[in-house]
Scaffold this motif. Structure first.
Motif, PDB file in Angstrom:
ATOM      1  N   PRO A  37      75.358  32.957  69.782  1.00 27.91           N
ATOM      2  CA  PRO A  37      74.658  31.821  69.740  1.00 27.91           C
ATOM      3  C   PRO A  37      75.389  30.516  70.121  1.00 27.91           C
ATOM      4  O   PRO A  37      74.896  29.538  70.289  1.00 27.91           O
ATOM      5  N   TYR A  51      67.397  33.325  67.054  1.00 33.07           N
ATOM      6  CA  TYR A  51      67.942  32.340  66.389  1.00 33.07           C
ATOM      7  C   TYR A  51      67.014  30.894  66.877  1.00 33.07           C
ATOM      8  O   TYR A  51      66.216  31.166  67.756  1.00 33.07           O
ATOM      9  N   ASP A  99      68.195  33.454  56.531  1.00 29.72           N
ATOM     10  CA  ASP A  99      68.534  34.237  57.733  1.00 29.72           C
ATOM     11  C   ASP A  99      68.132  35.675  57.546  1.00 29.72           C
ATOM     12  O   ASP A  99      67.712  36.057  56.369  1.00 29.72           O
ATOM     13  N   PHE A 164      72.753  29.059  62.413  1.00 19.43           N
ATOM     14  CA  PHE A 164      73.066  30.177  61.707  1.00 19.43           C
ATOM     15  C   PHE A 164      73.780  29.709  60.360  1.00 19.43           C
ATOM     16  O   PHE A 164      74.143  28.455  60.270  1.00 19.43           O
ATOM     17  N   GLY A 180      70.615  35.692  62.593  1.00 17.32           N
ATOM     18  CA  GLY A 180      69.776  34.429  62.886  1.00 17.32           C
ATOM     19  C   GLY A 180      68.691  34.274  61.656  1.00 17.32           C
ATOM     20  O   GLY A 180      68.523  34.814  60.763  1.00 17.32           O
TER      21      GLY A 180
END
Length: 512
Positions: A37, A51, A99, A164, A180
């Protein structure tokens, strides 16, 4: 097909997405794969599916920001506050974000994400940010060295950073694993082969009244298949190994269309151009008539055809209509940029010039377009030769202003606004000596550009800069690449891609 659907108001998105059946799976090809990411510039479908960012944009380049992870119910601007004249921006985070490991996402995680992305080195324009700090679990304060008054400056930060949690980052090797907050989670990843994702059953955002289109998951399984070779792309589509090809090779466009696949043409936001050397080292610098002769001889439509009319559009400015600050009226102005290659007028200007048979040097990284320009100029009586160099060497040659007269940039000059694209070529503060890339040194011209780059730029500001550019014959836009998409239209009634032209199959409308 694309921009109009991206711009659907939030309150209408749920109604549109409710028309989709829940599809089982879709596979699309890609020329690169990346699940890290912090590697923003290598991002594709896989990262944007797993994400999220604090905001997304409503209608493509330059349109309004809409809160996703940011809390739409807080802040004067829907997810954030900012006082005019201040260098502080306050963002509000939804308090129900978790997440894929079940870690609660807070403002401190947002600050962590920004810092890790900055450490990754793939950010542009972030030097202005001094700090990101969490005031509490749902409030993030960004302090900058100055107020962000330029076009796209704020968006370039908050819409260009995947989020994140710090724990997720520390618990996983995110170059090979995923943690994510998005509507999809990683099923499997094989570098150089594929990324497989599956719908995440416990996705945090369940309020359809607040969901942006990129937050939907209308297909259960997404596979991104790494395919680079042209024939393999086509074969995969024909055999239903893939359901969508993101970049149909130009040589196969008519064949694919003839086989009944749905096709879509996606214009790009980059422009190739021809530029004059305005330093004292070139005969062009002191001879406007010679510059006009050259530019009137070259037709952008011919350049686009030479480079492949199936994959390139001619342009009529140093810009193209995908930009929000593009003025279609520029296409009607009477100048060399809108001329269809007026050789008669080119020869008239050449006759009025001081040209005395000097051999001009055409600098380039690729000879194809340069050879076309060379042939056209030789036809009107201008001698020239081609100097093909590597991009690194070209940077040095341009900076020195010696050993070149014309520069053909057949690579990419992209941005989110026409004004920012202009800045990449014409902003004196970005080049050695404070001149433009083409070594034009003029303070009044630089002020015209600065006016265009401000958030409050008017159409008069934009028009004045472009008029000054063509009046001085500094640069000519040549062509803008386009991409053709092919897909199984009997399965999909509505495609969707974000402002970075990334397809998000979870936001497609499926018919079966």
């Amino acid at each position: 097909l694309f921009r109009s659907e991206i711009a659907i108001p939030t309150e209408e998105i749920a109604g549109l997405m409710a028309t989709s059946v829940q599809h089982d799976s879709i596979t699309l090809d890609a020329g690169k794969l990346n699940i890290n990411p912090v590697k923003l510039y290598d991002s594709g479908t896989e990262l944007y599916s797993m994400y999220e960012m604090l905001f997304q944009v409503a209608g493509g380049l330059g349109s309004e920001m809409r809160p996703t992870m940011a809390d739409a119910d807080r802040g004067e601007f829907g997810g954030y506050d900012h006082e005019a004249g201040s260098n502080v921006y306050t963002f509000y985070i939804n308090d129900n974000i978790y997440d894929h490991d079940g870690n609660h996402f807070t403002a401190s995680d947002a600050a962590f994400s920004f810092e890790k992305t900055r450490e990754g080195g793939q950010v542009s324009g972030w030097d202005v940010v001094e700090s990101w700090e969490a005031a509490d679990d749902t409030t993030l304060v960004m302090t900058c060295a100055r107020e962000l008054t330029g076009k796209g400056e704020l968006e370039n930060i908050v819409l260009r950073c995947f989020m994140f949690t710090e724990k997720g980052y520390n618990d996983h090797n995110l170059t090979e694993e995923e943690c994510g907050t998005g509507p999809y989670r990683l099923a499997s990843f094989e570098s150089g082969a594929h990324v497989k994702m599956e719908k995440y059953p416990d996705y945090w955002q369940t309020d359809t009244a607040k969901m942006q289109r990129g937050q939907y998951a209308t297909v259960d399984n997404i596979t991104v298949q790494y395919i680079v070779e042209d024939a393999q792309k086509v074969a995969a589509l024909q055999t239903s190994t893939t359901n969508l090809s993101q970049n149909v090779p130009p040589a196969y466009i008519e064949q694919i269309r003839g086989e009944g696949f749905a096709m879509a043409k996606l214009p790009g936001n980059d422009v190739s151009y021809l530029e004059c050397n305005m330093s004292e080292n070139s005969v062009l610098s002191g001879d406007l008539n010679l510059r006009l002769a050259i530019f009137y001889a070259i037709a952008s439509a011919d350049a686009a055809t030479i480079m492949g009319s199936a994959s390139n559009n001619p342009v009529y400015t140093l810009g193209c209509p995908v930009f929000p600050d593009y003025n279609p009226d520029w296409e009607t102005w009477d100048n060399y940029q809108t001329s269809a290659g007026n050789l008669t007028l080119a020869k008239e200007y050449l006759g009025k010039s001081s040209y005395n048979g000097e051999e001009l040097v055409i600098l380039c990284t690729s000879e194809k377009c340069a050879q076309f320009i060379q042939q056209v100029l030789q036809n009107i009586g201008v001698a020239c030769k081609i100097s093909k160099q590597s991009p690194t060497i070209i940077t040095d040659i341009l900076a020195a202003g010696t050993d070149w007269d014309l520069y053909v940039n057949s690579g990419v000059r992209a941005s989110d606004y026409v004004a920012n694209l202009w800045s990449h070529v014409m902003n004196g503060s970005a080049f050695v000596g404070g001149t433009t890339e083409g070594r034009y040194d003029n303070a009044e011209y630089q002020q015209l550009l600065k006016n265009c780059m401000q958030l409050g730029a008017t159409q008069e500001d934009m028009d004045a800069f472009w008029q000054a550019t063509v009046d001085n014959a500094l640069v000519e836009g040549l062509y803008s690449p386009v991409t053709y998409i092919a897909y199984h239209g009997d399965e999909v009634s509505s495609l969707w891609l974000n402002d970075k032209s990334i397809f998000l199959p979870g936001a497609f409308v499926y018919t079966k």
